[in-house]
Motif scaffolding. Sequence first.
Motif, PDB file in Angstrom:
ATOM      1  N   VAL A 125       0.843  -1.206   0.000  1.00 32.09           N
ATOM      2  CA  VAL A 125       0.000   0.000   0.000  1.00 32.09           C
ATOM      3  C   VAL A 125       0.879   1.257   0.000  1.00 32.09           C
ATOM      4  CG1 VAL A 125      -1.746   1.303   1.287  1.00 32.09           C
ATOM      5  CG2 VAL A 125      -1.927  -1.194   1.108  1.00 32.09           C
ATOM      6  N   ALA A 126       1.923   1.254   0.822  1.00 33.82           N
ATOM      7  CA  ALA A 126       2.832   2.415   0.861  1.00 33.82           C
ATOM      8  C   ALA A 126       3.481   2.615  -0.500  1.00 33.82           C
ATOM      9  CB  ALA A 126       3.903   2.209   1.937  1.00 33.82           C
ATOM     10  N   LEU A 127       3.911   1.525  -1.113  1.00 36.06           N
ATOM     11  CA  LEU A 127       4.604   1.655  -2.404  1.00 36.06           C
ATOM     12  C   LEU A 127       3.658   2.137  -3.492  1.00 36.06           C
ATOM     13  CD1 LEU A 127       6.984  -1.434  -2.250  1.00 36.06           C
ATOM     14  CD2 LEU A 127       7.633   0.990  -2.191  1.00 36.06           C
ATOM     15  N   GLU A 128       2.426   1.614  -3.493  1.00 36.72           N
ATOM     16  CA  GLU A 128       1.474   2.085  -4.502  1.00 36.72           C
ATOM     17  C   GLU A 128       1.155   3.565  -4.285  1.00 36.72           C
ATOM     18  OE1 GLU A 128      -2.034  -0.266  -5.432  1.00 36.72           O
ATOM     19  OE2 GLU A 128      -2.997   1.500  -6.319  1.00 36.72           O
ATOM     20  N   LEU A 129       0.983   3.942  -3.013  1.00 36.39           N
ATOM     21  CA  LEU A 129       0.713   5.346  -2.695  1.00 36.39           C
ATOM     22  C   LEU A 129       1.881   6.237  -3.158  1.00 36.39           C
ATOM     23  CD1 LEU A 129      -0.968   7.550  -1.195  1.00 36.39           C
ATOM     24  CD2 LEU A 129       0.391   7.005   0.847  1.00 36.39           C
ATOM     25  N   LEU A 130       3.097   5.838  -2.840  1.00 39.76           N
ATOM     26  CA  LEU A 130       4.272   6.658  -3.195  1.00 39.76           C
ATOM     27  C   LEU A 130       4.423   6.773  -4.709  1.00 39.76           C
ATOM     28  CD1 LEU A 130       6.714   5.336  -0.456  1.00 39.76           C
ATOM     29  CD2 LEU A 130       5.948   7.714  -0.716  1.00 39.76           C
ATOM     30  N   ARG A 131       4.181   5.665  -5.415  1.00 43.39           N
ATOM     31  CA  ARG A 131       4.302   5.710  -6.886  1.00 43.39           C
ATOM     32  C   ARG A 131       3.220   6.600  -7.475  1.00 43.39           C
ATOM     33  NH1 ARG A 131       5.239  -0.371  -6.670  1.00 43.39           N
ATOM     34  NH2 ARG A 131       7.501  -0.428  -6.320  1.00 43.39           N
ATOM     35  N   ALA A 132       1.982   6.445  -6.984  1.00 42.42           N
ATOM     36  CA  ALA A 132       0.867   7.246  -7.518  1.00 42.42           C
ATOM     37  C   ALA A 132       1.103   8.724  -7.211  1.00 42.42           C
ATOM     38  CB  ALA A 132      -0.458   6.772  -6.916  1.00 42.42           C
ATOM     39  N   PHE A 133       1.646   9.001  -6.020  1.00 42.03           N
ATOM     40  CA  PHE A 133       1.898  10.391  -5.631  1.00 42.03           C
ATOM     41  C   PHE A 133       2.988  10.998  -6.511  1.00 42.03           C
ATOM     42  CE2 PHE A 133       4.027  13.578  -2.908  1.00 42.03           C
ATOM     43  CZ  PHE A 133       2.953  14.446  -2.736  1.00 42.03           C
ATOM     44  N   ALA A 134       4.044  10.230  -6.758  1.00 45.55           N
ATOM     45  CA  ALA A 134       5.129  10.716  -7.618  1.00 45.55           C
ATOM     46  C   ALA A 134       4.640  10.886  -9.055  1.00 45.55           C
ATOM     47  CB  ALA A 134       6.324   9.763  -7.550  1.00 45.55           C
ATOM     48  N   ASP A 135       3.818   9.941  -9.539  1.00 49.80           N
ATOM     49  CA  ASP A 135       3.296  10.038 -10.913  1.00 49.80           C
ATOM     50  C   ASP A 135       2.443  11.287 -11.084  1.00 49.80           C
ATOM     51  OD1 ASP A 135       4.504   7.752 -11.604  1.00 49.80           O
ATOM     52  OD2 ASP A 135       2.698   6.487 -11.580  1.00 49.80           O
ATOM     53  N   ALA A 136       1.663  11.599 -10.030  1.00 46.07           N
ATOM     54  CA  ALA A 136       0.710  12.706 -10.150  1.00 46.07           C
ATOM     55  C   ALA A 136       1.403  14.063 -10.108  1.00 46.07           C
ATOM     56  CB  ALA A 136      -0.337  12.627  -9.031  1.00 46.07           C
ATOM     57  N   GLY A 137       2.558  14.126  -9.425  1.00 45.65           N
ATOM     58  CA  GLY A 137       3.129  15.458  -9.196  1.00 45.65           C
ATOM     59  C   GLY A 137       4.566  15.617  -9.653  1.00 45.65           C
ATOM     60  N   GLY A 138       5.055  14.688 -10.453  1.00 41.38           N
ATOM     61  CA  GLY A 138       6.470  14.756 -10.826  1.00 41.38           C
ATOM     62  C   GLY A 138       7.242  13.812  -9.940  1.00 41.38           C
ATOM     63  N   ALA A 139       8.243  13.144 -10.512  1.00 33.13           N
ATOM     64  CA  ALA A 139       8.921  12.050  -9.812  1.00 33.13           C
ATOM     65  C   ALA A 139       9.598  12.495  -8.527  1.00 33.13           C
ATOM     66  CB  ALA A 139       9.943  11.399 -10.734  1.00 33.13           C
ATOM     67  N   ALA A 140       9.899  13.800  -8.411  1.00 31.36           N
ATOM     68  CA  ALA A 140      10.625  14.261  -7.235  1.00 31.36           C
ATOM     69  C   ALA A 140       9.743  14.319  -5.986  1.00 31.36           C
ATOM     70  CB  ALA A 140      11.257  15.624  -7.502  1.00 31.36           C
ATOM     71  N   GLY A 141       8.539  13.768  -6.061  1.00 32.94           N
ATOM     72  CA  GLY A 141       7.637  13.780  -4.909  1.00 32.94           C
ATOM     73  C   GLY A 141       8.013  12.728  -3.884  1.00 32.94           C
ATOM     74  N   GLY A 142       7.819  13.063  -2.619  1.00 37.48           N
ATOM     75  CA  GLY A 142       8.029  12.103  -1.538  1.00 37.48           C
ATOM     76  C   GLY A 142       7.142  12.483  -0.374  1.00 37.48           C
ATOM     77  N   LEU A 143       6.967  11.560   0.543  1.00 36.66           N
ATOM     78  CA  LEU A 143       6.099  11.828   1.692  1.00 36.66           C
ATOM     79  C   LEU A 143       6.910  11.870   2.979  1.00 36.66           C
ATOM     80  CD1 LEU A 143       3.046   9.515   0.858  1.00 36.66           C
ATOM     81  CD2 LEU A 143       3.291  11.993   0.444  1.00 36.66           C
ATOM     82  N   ALA A 144       6.866  13.018   3.649  1.00 31.73           N
ATOM     83  CA  ALA A 144       7.440  13.120   4.984  1.00 31.73           C
ATOM     84  C   ALA A 144       6.480  12.411   5.924  1.00 31.73           C
ATOM     85  CB  ALA A 144       7.590  14.579   5.390  1.00 31.73           C
ATOM     86  N   ALA A 145       6.999  11.490   6.715  1.00 28.89           N
ATOM     87  CA  ALA A 145       6.097  10.759   7.610  1.00 28.89           C
ATOM     88  C   ALA A 145       6.807  10.258   8.848  1.00 28.89           C
ATOM     89  CB  ALA A 145       5.458   9.582   6.878  1.00 28.89           C
ATOM     90  N   PRO A 146       6.408  10.770  10.010  1.00 31.03           N
ATOM     91  CA  PRO A 146       6.825  10.158  11.260  1.00 31.03           C
ATOM     92  C   PRO A 146       5.822   9.063  11.611  1.00 31.03           C
ATOM     93  CG  PRO A 146       5.538  12.094  11.747  1.00 31.03           C
ATOM     94  CD  PRO A 146       5.546  11.938  10.235  1.00 31.03           C
ATOM     95  N   SER A 147       6.083   8.333  12.671  1.00 30.34           N
ATOM     96  CA  SER A 147       5.099   7.368  13.146  1.00 30.34           C
ATOM     97  C   SER A 147       3.818   8.120  13.512  1.00 30.34           C
ATOM     98  CB  SER A 147       5.647   6.598  14.339  1.00 30.34           C
ATOM     99  OG  SER A 147       6.151   7.489  15.323  1.00 30.34           O
ATOM    100  N   ALA A 148       2.658   7.491  13.226  1.00 30.50           N
ATOM    101  CA  ALA A 148       1.372   8.188  13.317  1.00 30.50           C
ATOM    102  C   ALA A 148       0.764   8.109  14.717  1.00 30.50           C
ATOM    103  CB  ALA A 148       0.404   7.625  12.273  1.00 30.50           C
TER     104      ALA A 148
END
Length: 339
Positions: A125-148
């Motif tokens: 799920v994390a990998l699909e989310l990260l790929r979809a997020f990068a695809d939508a906004g340019g490959a240089a996208g990433g998610l800052a995330a601490p433990s929730a």
Amino acid sequence: MNDLQRWSALHADIQRAVVLLRAGELVAFPTETVYGLGANARNPEAVAKIFTAKGRPADHPLIVHIAEIAHLEYWARDIPEVAWVLAKAFWPGPLTLILKRQPDVPDAVTGGQDTVGLRMPNHPVALELLRAFADAGGAAGGLAAPSANRFGRISPTTAQHVRDDLGDAVSLILDGGPCTVGIESTIVDLTGPRTTILRPGMLSPFDIGRVLGRMPEMADNPLSPRTPRTSGTLEAHYAPRTPLQIMPNDSLPIVLRDSLVRREHVAVLATFPAPFDHPLISWQVAPADPAGFARDLYANLRKLDSLGCARMFIEKPVGQPWQAIADRLKRAAAGSGGA
Ligand code: TXA
Ligand code: MG
């Protein structure tokens, strides 16, 4: 719901998550270690919401989660060969690399430091989310995330834990089931001449040493100025509200007897069953292998913590394979009791 329906619902949620993240909202997502509270790492206002939701001091740096090993270059500069070697060996996986940052990485992510933490998590799920997020906004996208979790409390390993801790503070929680590793990633600092483990995790110094041909160092005193602002290394962290003590297993019968004399309700987490049943003792048996113990640890801590016991005792882990677990338990004990 059957598996196919569950997967397509999750897939729709991931699409929704991308829209929310691009709009500067927070989305919690599963990783193999613990659930993360994600924001667009390129958007300082979005990242600021993480600190508000967690109640975390704003100068604590966050890990940026990326979709591909090659994306390291969008975030880090002067990347040493050992970073590529470790990433190829262990990514996607429970390893965070600290590297010198690219100048355009927001200060909100790095706590104003000249370094950045990066990780490619091993969860579908994390990998699909990260790929979809990068695809939508340019490959240089990433998610800052601490433990929730709320700052200083026990990290979440299920979507329900995130809901219990953060509730309405997060726009969407992606439910990817229980985390399989169960404690946070191993953090390795590669910004100096040495390879130094800042935070132990289930990926061990030996795993890293085998790949590098030499053993990494351990940050001997994680509280020393050499390793500033690694909140996972604060002495009091990962903490239950119930006062918690770590006990060698041959001392357990003695402390339990004392508690019963005082008529206190106590909780116990051990790898062996209770020697006797007693209404004042809530005994939780944990898996006897380190991987299983780690996987269930935070859920077990949360469960025992919810019983409102006067004290909690945990069997003292012994030996190298238990190093990361011992580290978390020590910090949980230091911060326990409602600190
Ligand atoms: O497994 C994990 O690492 C999870 C999942 C969600 O990926 N994340 C996690 O994040 O544990 P957090 O924020 O709870 O802990 C990250 C640790 C913190 O102790 C932070 O200070 C440290 O990483 N860190 C991040 N960037 C750093 C940097 N540039 N230098 C030193 N420490 C850093
Ligand atoms: Mg944390």
